[in-house]
Design a protein around this motif. Structure first.
Motif: not given
Length: 472
Positions: A193, A196, A240
């Motif tokens: 992820d 995160a 991200e």
């Protein structure tokens, strides 16, 4: 039977090209209309289509998606009379193999057709799954089935895959389907992820670390990249990734090797990469917000997942699936679904897509309690309020339980406003049906309705109902 079909309204051109291809060992059928072409495509097994733009029954590019959906999956070479960059871009985006302009170079056409034939042979040899394991992917809309075809092709290959879609469209589900239909199915599927990953520990999480590499590093750890050895590494929300890690990860992708934090030697990991994003990485890379070289490395093959609002035909299957899933999880009897409940779901925009639908169904089951049938009243109030608004904007009757009277107090209408809305809706439906039944004949409409000609015309003008209705 020939593997090539030429579709062009210019009979002389189609016949001449067919003869020239046949003379060089590439026999081809030809026809002059799209209707005849579709009949041949559905009954044949063509591998390539040469699609001209001189068609009497429509614009050639409009037929591209339909041709690509033919079971034999023919590749399409678009042929145009004009040099049109916009048309060329549109053709490729719609799935064309290439875009050619007249006059044609026969040698180039033959070379392209041979590549298509080689590609089909390679796909057959690599053995893309004939019976694809859906792995929980529900639906049978054309857009979804096209994505599943891409999953089958991706599973049969080893190139990097980029899944593109809004939040909640099921990108991880598709990534797992690619993995479980591939040769690596028995090996690990490791999820990263990217949104995160903590900045201070990102390299340790990805690449592992040696004992004593930093404070509190009391034991040696194996990073996620190493854990994916022999299997699939799934980078979720890859857009991200921090710029510093983008540079490091580019090197890992190029050599499939890395050095753990505090390590002296490089370690290899034979992973297959699948990445996913809800962001426009191409635009980001042009703006300098994402490394362009990493973007090109990620985009070996890309699959764009449809948002839920564009596939309403899958709503019934998805809703039934989630009802059964939640009932099993909570050990409850499966509830029925009322038509009004389904209608309300189809009128909602679903900004959170399938994930939001899954959570909404779970909430509805909780609200329903012991009631055996799900009705709109069991849906969240905010959803019902939006459905009520959309229904009125479209001039439709809101599903039971989604009328303005069931909305939030802040949007509760006055008696006069509600009455006027309902009268306008009722009058519009009546006049529309009246014009359909009378086929736009005013005399017949007056006889059926009991209205005078002047009154009928006035009402039609007030509610914007046309005299002549289009045949359905």
């Amino acid at each position: 039977m020939p593997d090539v079909l030429i579709i062009d309204g210019d009979t002389r051109f189609a016949e001449d090209l067919s003869a020239r291809l046949a003379a060089r060992g590439m026999p081809a059928d030809h026809c002059q209309t799209m209707s005849k072409a579709m009949a041949r495509l559905h009954t044949g097994s063509y591998k390539a289509v040469l699609l001209g733009n001189n068609l009497p029954d429509g614009k050639h590019l409009a037929f591209l998606p339909e041709i690509r959906d033919i079971p034999s999956r023919p590749e399409v070479l678009v042929i145009s009379d004009d040099i049109n960059p916009d048309a060329a871009e549109s053709a490729i985006l719609k799935g064309a193999w290439n875009y050619l302009t007249k006059p044609l170079s026969l040698q180039r056409v033959l070379a392209l057709l041979q590549r298509v034939m080689d590609y089909h042979a390679q796909c057959t040899a690599t053995g893309a799954p004939i019976s694809l394991r859906r792995c929980g992917i529900v639906g049978n809309s054309r857009a979804l089935l096209a994505c599943l075809d891409d999953v089958a092709r991706a599973a049969a290959a080893e190139s990097n895959i980029l899944l593109i879609g809004e939040t909640g469209t099921g990108k991880e589900l598709f990534a797992r389907a690619i993995h479980l239909n591939s040769r690596r199915a028995t090996r690990p599927f490791v999820v990263v992820d990217c949104a995160a990953l903590p900045d201070t520990l990102v390299e340790s999480i990805l690449f592992g670390h040696e004992k004593g590499a930093f404070t509190n590093a009391e034991n040696r750890t194996v990073g996620l990249v190493r854990q994916a050895d022999g299997g699939t590494l799934f980078l979720d929300e890859v857009g991200e990734l921090a710029p510093s890690i983008q540079k490091v990860f580019l090197r890992v992708l190029e050599g499939r090797s890395f050095r753990p934090v505090g390590g002296a030697q490089e370690i290899t990991s034979n992973f297959r990469l699948v990445a996913a994003t809800n962001r426009d990485l191409e635009t980001m890379s042009k703006a300098g917000a994402f490394r362009q070289d990493l973007f090109f490395r990620l985009r070996g093959m890309h699959i764009t997942l449809p948002p839920l609002r564009t596939i309403p035909e899958d709503m019934s299957d998805l809703t039934s699936h989630f009802v059964a899933q939640h009932a099993k999880r909570h050990k409850l009897p499966i509830k029925g679904i009322s038509p009004d409940f389904l209608e309300a779901l189809m009128l909602y925009d679903w900004p959170g897509n399938i994930r939001e639908l899954m959570n909404t169904v779970e909430q509805a089951l909780t609200m329903a309690g012991t009631e055996p049938i799900l009705i709109p009243r069991h849906l969240p109030r905010t959803l019902r309020a939006q459905v009520a608004r959309r229904s009125l904007e479209k001039g439709q009757t809101a599903p039971d339980g989604c009328s303005p009277l069931a909305a939030d107090p802040a949007s509760f209408p006055s008696h006069g406003t509600y009455r006027d809305q309902q009268i306008a809706e009722m009058e519009t439906r009546y006049l529309t049906s009246l014009m359909d039944v009378s086929q736009g004949n005013i005399k017949a409409a007056c006889a059926l309705s009991g209205l005078s000609r002047a009154r009928l015309y006035a009402l039609m003008k007030t509610y914007g109902v046309p005299r002549h209705r289009k045949a359905r």
